[in-house]
Design a protein around this motif. Structure first.
Motif, mmCIF file in Angstrom:
data_model
loop_
_atom_site.group_PDB
_atom_site.id
_atom_site.type_symbol
_atom_site.label_atom_id
_atom_site.label_comp_id
_atom_site.label_asym_id
_atom_site.label_seq_id
_atom_site.Cartn_x
_atom_site.Cartn_y
_atom_site.Cartn_z
ATOM 1 N N GLN A 72 23.639 16.651 -35.114
ATOM 2 C CA GLN A 72 24.463 17.321 -34.116
ATOM 3 C C GLN A 72 23.731 17.441 -32.782
ATOM 4 O O GLN A 72 24.301 17.207 -31.711
ATOM 5 N N SER A 73 22.450 17.809 -32.882
ATOM 6 C CA SER A 73 21.643 17.926 -31.650
ATOM 7 C C SER A 73 21.543 16.576 -30.951
ATOM 8 O O SER A 73 21.630 16.487 -29.719
ATOM 9 N N TYR A 74 21.342 15.518 -31.733
ATOM 10 C CA TYR A 74 21.243 14.182 -31.164
ATOM 11 C C TYR A 74 22.540 13.785 -30.474
ATOM 12 O O TYR A 74 22.539 13.251 -29.359
ATOM 13 N N LEU A 75 23.684 14.091 -31.119
ATOM 14 C CA LEU A 75 24.977 13.746 -30.537
ATOM 15 C C LEU A 75 25.226 14.514 -29.246
ATOM 16 O O LEU A 75 25.772 13.977 -28.279
ATOM 17 N N GLU A 76 24.800 15.769 -29.223
ATOM 18 C CA GLU A 76 24.965 16.556 -27.992
ATOM 19 C C GLU A 76 24.142 15.960 -26.862
ATOM 20 O O GLU A 76 24.572 15.913 -25.707
ATOM 21 N N GLY A 77 22.894 15.515 -27.176
ATOM 22 C CA GLY A 77 22.051 14.877 -26.149
ATOM 23 C C GLY A 77 22.684 13.614 -25.623
ATOM 24 O O GLY A 77 22.672 13.338 -24.419
ATOM 25 N N VAL A 78 23.254 12.797 -26.519
ATOM 26 C CA VAL A 78 23.914 11.563 -26.089
ATOM 27 C C VAL A 78 25.092 11.882 -25.197
ATOM 28 O O VAL A 78 25.340 11.230 -24.177
ATOM 29 N N SER A 79 25.853 12.925 -25.564
ATOM 30 C CA SER A 79 27.013 13.312 -24.761
ATOM 31 C C SER A 79 26.579 13.735 -23.367
ATOM 32 O O SER A 79 27.188 13.344 -22.362
ATOM 33 N N ALA A 80 25.494 14.519 -23.296
ATOM 34 C CA ALA A 80 24.998 14.960 -21.978
ATOM 35 C C ALA A 80 24.537 13.770 -21.152
ATOM 36 O O ALA A 80 24.762 13.693 -19.937
ATOM 37 N N GLY A 81 23.861 12.809 -21.822
ATOM 38 C CA GLY A 81 23.399 11.619 -21.104
ATOM 39 C C GLY A 81 24.543 10.811 -20.553
ATOM 40 O O GLY A 81 24.488 10.316 -19.418
ATOM 41 N N LEU A 82 25.594 10.660 -21.341
ATOM 42 C CA LEU A 82 26.751 9.907 -20.869
ATOM 43 C C LEU A 82 27.392 10.592 -19.678
ATOM 44 O O LEU A 82 27.835 9.943 -18.715
ATOM 45 N N GLU A 83 27.426 11.929 -19.715
ATOM 46 C CA GLU A 83 28.014 12.676 -18.607
ATOM 47 C C GLU A 83 27.203 12.475 -17.323
ATOM 48 O O GLU A 83 27.745 12.291 -16.235
ATOM 49 N N GLN A 84 25.867 12.462 -17.452
ATOM 50 C CA GLN A 84 25.003 12.241 -16.292
ATOM 51 C C GLN A 84 25.191 10.829 -15.740
ATOM 52 O O GLN A 84 25.183 10.615 -14.523
ATOM 53 N N LEU A 85 25.315 9.854 -16.627
ATOM 54 C CA LEU A 85 25.544 8.480 -16.173
ATOM 55 C C LEU A 85 26.864 8.377 -15.415
ATOM 56 O O LEU A 85 26.962 7.686 -14.390
ATOM 57 N N ARG A 86 27.889 9.077 -15.923
ATOM 58 C CA ARG A 86 29.192 9.036 -15.271
ATOM 59 C C ARG A 86 29.100 9.659 -13.874
ATOM 60 O O ARG A 86 29.632 9.123 -12.893
#
Length: 712
Positions: A72-86
């Motif tokens: 879950q923590s890993y998925l949250e980090g990926v989600s945050a990274g995608l948001e920053q890229l966007r």
């Protein structure tokens, strides 16, 4: 087999893609079965099966929850990274849009830049027209000025006419220069035609001037000095010729003539011209500039040091003094303070350095002659000179210091910088001279080694050189231009110390040469039978001490100290030769008594000469005697410990040799003493003066072996 087939048929696609997972599961199952078979091997252990199952279930639940949390923590980090890229993509797009807008703005400005170029051209044309407008009044008044100048010429107002002509020539030349710069050469002919009247005016002015010159014969007869002064200023004074020996006379003539002619200008010529011409200031500036140029021409020549000195003194002191430009007859009207220096500070510094180079060459020529004369005196048939106290000396230090001091003092009349340069050069050459003097001493010693009878007064001249060295050391501080600074430079002091050390070394070598025939008999059976050896040693030492008394006290004390060190060293060295070994208790007692008598006699001799007991190395002989006369060998370790504490530079070989001299030390005692020394290593204090470290112990003789036989 059926189960295996079912397992193979039921293998999941994940297992086919990840064979490592399947292998890991098999290993885990095998380990679990092995553990279960070991735990439940006995029937009574089956009762706890439920507990084991419950514990493992809880453990699996805990592991799964941790895995879920991690994923879950890993998925949250990926989600945050995608948001920053966007967000970054949006910002990049915004920057691209702004850059595009800036590009279009720049393209739009390019057209405006072309409009500015046209304005720049109009501005340049406006500047040209403005400059033309400024000179239009002068151009329109040219013919009027021509007419006025012609009237001045007819009225014999030649100076005013000359000013008008020069003004018109300057205007014409300025206009021609502007036309040339703007590429309008075709218009130059028109300008020259417009100013053609200038030629006629110049010819008229020249005609009248020549007429005045023609009528000047009568003025020459009536007052030739006034005539020459009013027609020539620099023509006859500032011609460059060879200035080798005549520079001083040339400068004196310039001083006399310039003052005389400026006096004429001030008293007579000023009355003949309009006041606004400032004729006295003009003449003063003309003299100043011509003289500055003339001095630079002189400095281009290869002048000797005397000429350079006179020129510097004349420029920096005479020129501004009351003897020349500050003469009472010229003040206050004549003032050269605003005209700048005759020669620049850089040229003054360069001239000072040239003077120092020339002076150094003269010193380098003088020093070897003085040294050669001194060296010849060392081989003379007479003793060196003495002062009023009877100390040996020569004229060398006085001659050298007087020569250097006179060159330093004379430059004080020029500049402080020149005096400092000469002072630095003097110290460098004095240091080099001391090096050559030391080399001469070395050669002096070699000549004496070849033939001890040459020179006749070898020792007295060495003593004289020590006194000379002291004199030089005391004279050096007086050379410094600043009386408050009396320190001797470190490198020069080192050269003086090396000189003193070499002279002392040669004297001590001479003393050692006379002592050696006696020292080789010490600590032998012949020495044991009587005291004549030490009596003879005392006679030699006393003879040299009387010679040393012809040296001033600081060096006399040094020589006496080094003499005592030499005697103690030779005595201890003789003991280390093991010329005899005590064969009995009685002989050992006789050996110790002789040591006591010798050491006491030598110590009292040096005390009578002025050397305190606390400063004597002979105390080491007394300490050795205590070590040798100890009756109980079992106490040797304690005695040696005290000995090495007092003399930390003593070695195992030294102690072993002293134990051999006793003749009664067993191997066990020797081993115990040496082991004690190994357990108590000694460090040398900073103020400790080495005694035993300079004494070498002879290597033990190897047993003589016959060929093909046993060792003897």
């Amino acid at each position: 087999m059926g189960t295996s087939a079912d397992d193979e048929q039921g293998a999941s696609p994940r297992d086919e893609e990840w064979p490592e997972v399947e292998k890991a599961e098999k290993l885990a199952r095998g380990a679990a079965l092995k553990w279960a078979s070991g735990v439940f091997y006995r029937p009574e252990n089956l009762e706890g099966l439920g507990q084991y199952r419950s514990r493992e279930t809880q453990r699996n639940s805990s592991i799964q929850s941790r895995l879920k949390s991690t994923v879950q923590s890993y998925l949250e980090g990926v989600s945050a990274g995608l948001e920053q890229l966007r967000s970054a993509v949006q910002e990049v797009q915004s920057v691209c849009q702004e850059l595009g807008a800036a590009r279009w703005a720049l393209l739009d400005c390019a057209d405006r830049f072309q409009d500015l170029q046209q304005m720049r051209a109009l501005m340049a044309e406006h500047v040209q027209l403005a400059s033309v407008v400024q000179v239009l009044p002068q151009l329109f008044s040219v013919h009027e000025v021509f007419s006025h100048t012609l009237q001045l010429l007819r009225g014999q107002h030649l100076l005013e006419a000359h000013v008008e002509i020069m003004m018109m020539e300057h205007l014409r030349d300025n206009i021609l220069s502007q036309l040339h710069l703007r590429g309008l050469s075709s218009a130059q002919a028109t300008v020259l035609s417009y100013f053609s009247g200038l030629q006629e005016l110049n010819e008229s002015l020249a005609k009248q001037l020549w007429g005045i010159v023609g009528r000047s014969l009568q003025l020459v007869q009536e007052d030739p000095v006034l005539f020459v002064t009013a027609e020539t200023i620099t023509g006859t004074h500032f011609h460059t010729t060879r200035m080798d020996a005549g520079l001083s006379r040339h400068l004196e003539a310039l001083q006399r003539d310039i003052v005389s002619e400026l006096r004429v200008v001030k008293d007579l010529m000023v009355q003949c011209v309009p006041a606004h011409y400032n004729i006295l200031s003009v003449c003063t500036a003309t003299y100043h500039q011509a003289l500055a140029s003339h001095l630079q021409d002189i400095l281009r020549e290869d002048l000797d040091k005397q000429a350079l000195f006179h020129l510097l003194k004349w420029v920096l002191h005479v020129y501004h003094s009351s003897e020349m430009m500050g003469h009472p007859d010229l003040l206050p009207e004549v003032d050269v303070s605003s005209l700048g220096p005759l020669i620049s500070p850089e040229l003054v510094d360069q001239t000072e350095r040239r003077y120092v180079v020339k002076l150094k060459a003269s010193v380098l020529e003088w020093m070897p002659r003085t040294l050669n004369r001194e060296f010849e005196e060392w081989f003379g048939e007479k003793e060196p000179k003495t002062d009023h106290q009877g100390f040996f000396q020569s004229d060398l230090p006085t001659d050298v210091i007087e020569m250097l001091n006179s060159n330093i003092k004379v430059t004080s009349s020029i500049t402080n910088s020149l005096q400092q340069k000469v002072y630095n050069m003097a110290l460098e050459e004095l240091e080099a001279f001391l090096g050559r003097l030391r080399e001469a001493l070395v050669q002096y010693g070699k000549e004496h080694q070849k033939d001890p009878t040459i020179p006749k007064y070898y020792v007295p001249y060495l003593l004289a050189m020590l006194n000379n060295n002291l004199a030089l050391s005391s004279f050096v501080p007086t050379l410094h231009p600043d009386s408050a600074c009396r320190e001797v430079p470190v490198s020069l002091q080192a050269a003086l110390d090396r000189m003193q050390k070499k002279a002392c070394q040669l004297l001590l070598e001479e003393l050692l040469l006379d002592l050696q025939p006696l020292c080789v008999q010490l600590a032998s059976r012949k020495w044991l039978s009587g005291s004549q050896l030490v009596n003879s040693m005392c006679e030699v030492i006393d003879k040299y001490a009387k010679d040393f008394s012809r040296v001033k006290k600081p060096v006399f004390t040094l020589l006496l100290t080094e003499c005592e060190v030499l005697v103690a060293n030779q005595y201890l060295r003789a003991l280390m030769q093991k010329r005899m070994v005590c064969k009995s208790k009685e002989e050992r007692g006789q050996f110790c008594d002789r040591l006591l008598q010798d050491a006491t006699q030598l110590r009292e001799l040096f005390c009578s000469l002025g050397l305190d007991r606390s400063q004597q190395n002979l105390e080491a002989v007394f300490a050795v005697r205590e070590l040798l006369c100890l009756k109980d060998t079992a106490l040797l370790s304690l005695e040696v410990l005290g000995f090495i504490t007092k003399y930390p530079d003593v070695s195992d070989e030294h102690i072993s040799t002293l134990l051999d001299l006793r003749g009664d030390v067993s191997k066990e005692v020797r081993h115990m003493v040496l082991e004690m020394m190994a357990q108590h290593p000694q460090a040398l204090p900073e103020s400790y003066q080495p005694i035993f470290s300079t004494i070498l112990v002879p290597a033990p003789e190897l047993p003589f072996c016959l060929r093909k036989g046993k060792c003897a």
